[in-house]
Motif scaffolding. Sequence first.
Motif, PDB file in Angstrom:
ATOM      1  N   LEU A   1       0.945  -1.278   0.022  1.00  0.00           N
ATOM      2  CA  LEU A   1       0.156  -0.058  -0.004  1.00  0.00           C
ATOM      3  C   LEU A   1       0.755   1.192   0.093  1.00  0.00           C
ATOM      4  O   LEU A   1       0.479   2.144  -0.708  1.00  0.00           O
ATOM      5  N   ARG A   2       2.130   1.184   0.676  1.00  0.00           N
ATOM      6  CA  ARG A   2       2.854   2.408   0.733  1.00  0.00           C
ATOM      7  C   ARG A   2       3.497   3.025  -0.592  1.00  0.00           C
ATOM      8  O   ARG A   2       4.091   3.708  -0.761  1.00  0.00           O
ATOM      9  N   ASN A   3       3.557   1.907  -1.433  1.00  0.00           N
ATOM     10  CA  ASN A   3       4.001   1.948  -2.876  1.00  0.00           C
ATOM     11  C   ASN A   3       3.219   2.833  -3.708  1.00  0.00           C
ATOM     12  O   ASN A   3       3.786   3.089  -4.832  1.00  0.00           O
ATOM     13  N   GLY A   4       2.089   3.311  -3.244  1.00  0.00           N
ATOM     14  CA  GLY A   4       1.186   4.206  -3.824  1.00  0.00           C
ATOM     15  C   GLY A   4       0.157   3.298  -5.052  1.00  0.00           C
ATOM     16  O   GLY A   4       0.394   2.138  -5.053  1.00  0.00           O
ATOM     17  N   GLU A   5      -0.427   4.026  -5.869  1.00  0.00           N
ATOM     18  CA  GLU A   5      -1.599   3.481  -6.637  1.00  0.00           C
ATOM     19  C   GLU A   5      -0.886   2.746  -7.659  1.00  0.00           C
ATOM     20  O   GLU A   5      -1.675   1.768  -8.422  1.00  0.00           O
ATOM     21  N   GLN A   6       0.369   3.086  -8.206  1.00  0.00           N
ATOM     22  CA  GLN A   6       0.742   2.443  -9.419  1.00  0.00           C
ATOM     23  C   GLN A   6       1.076   1.067  -9.404  1.00  0.00           C
ATOM     24  O   GLN A   6       0.783   0.248 -10.472  1.00  0.00           O
ATOM     25  N   VAL A   7       1.354   0.378  -8.341  1.00  0.00           N
ATOM     26  CA  VAL A   7       1.553  -0.944  -8.102  1.00  0.00           C
ATOM     27  C   VAL A   7       0.455  -1.753  -8.098  1.00  0.00           C
ATOM     28  O   VAL A   7       0.182  -2.822  -8.749  1.00  0.00           O
ATOM     29  N   THR A   8      -0.790  -0.987  -7.739  1.00  0.00           N
ATOM     30  CA  THR A   8      -2.200  -1.654  -7.527  1.00  0.00           C
ATOM     31  C   THR A   8      -2.440  -1.845  -9.180  1.00  0.00           C
ATOM     32  O   THR A   8      -3.275  -2.663  -9.755  1.00  0.00           O
ATOM     33  N   VAL A   9      -2.309  -0.550  -9.974  1.00  0.00           N
ATOM     34  CA  VAL A   9      -2.615  -0.505 -11.302  1.00  0.00           C
ATOM     35  C   VAL A   9      -1.781  -1.637 -12.175  1.00  0.00           C
ATOM     36  O   VAL A   9      -2.223  -2.578 -12.807  1.00  0.00           O
ATOM     37  N   GLN A  10      -0.539  -2.016 -11.999  1.00  0.00           N
ATOM     38  CA  GLN A  10       0.217  -3.064 -12.385  1.00  0.00           C
ATOM     39  C   GLN A  10      -0.313  -4.440 -12.196  1.00  0.00           C
ATOM     40  O   GLN A  10      -0.469  -5.322 -13.053  1.00  0.00           O
ATOM     41  N   ALA A  11      -0.704  -4.470 -10.957  1.00  0.00           N
ATOM     42  CA  ALA A  11      -1.257  -5.870 -10.347  1.00  0.00           C
ATOM     43  C   ALA A  11      -2.715  -6.185 -11.277  1.00  0.00           C
ATOM     44  O   ALA A  11      -2.751  -7.169 -11.613  1.00  0.00           O
TER      45      ALA A  11
END
Length: 206
Positions: free
Chosen positions: A66-76
Motif C-alpha cells: 500500500l505504501r508504494n502508491g496506486e501505481q503498483v495496484t494498477v500494475q497488479a
Amino acid sequence: MDDWKLTFHLPLHRYLSVFAYNAIHQFNIDPSSFLPVNDQNTLLNLMFCPLRTICGYYEVLSSIWLRNGEQVTVQAKTYAKSAFSSSMHDADLFLLQLISCYVEPNLFIETFLKRFHVYSWLFHSKTASNLDSSQQISMLESALIALCAIVVFQPNLAVCETKHIRSEIVTTLAVSDRLYSEVEENVPDPSPLSTNRKGIEVILQQ
C-alpha cells in the motif's frame, strides 16, 4: 533471492511457459525432453519468478504494498486483466503447474507457503512474520486460491486458436451487449504481436 522485491515485467520465464505449453499441447512433446525434471534445485529456481509474481499479485490485493502508491495496484490489475492474462498471469500459472508435477510434493508446498508468508504462521516456526494478523489471513486465503488454480485452472497459451477466441467472444457477449472495443479488451491475447485482433473482426462479422 529476495522475497520482498516485486516486478510484473520479467518476461523470460513466460517465453519458456508459452513454449512448453505449445510443445506439450500442439506437438505432444514430453516435458522431460526440455525440462530438468530430475534436478530439484533447478526446478525450484525456475519456479521462483512465476511464484514470486503470483504471490506479489496477492500481496498487492492484501494491501501489503500500500505504501508504494496506486501505481503498483494498477500494475497488479493489469497483470491479471483478461486481455493480458495469457501472456502474463496465465503463463506464470502454467509454468507453476508444470513444475509442480516434478518437484517433490512436500518441498513444493513448503516453498509455496513460504513465498506466501504463511508457513511460519501455520507451522509455528521460530521465524517471525513481517505481516499483521489481517494480512496473514488474507495471504492464507490467497495461497489457498492460488493452490486451487494450480490444480484445476486450464490456461490457454496457444499462439492462435480461432475456436478459443470464438468461445471468449461468446462468453463476453453472453453477459451483456458490448462495444467492439469492450469485446477486444476482454478477449485474452496470447500473441505478443496481437494477431488475434484480426481474428476477432472475422468472427464478429460471421
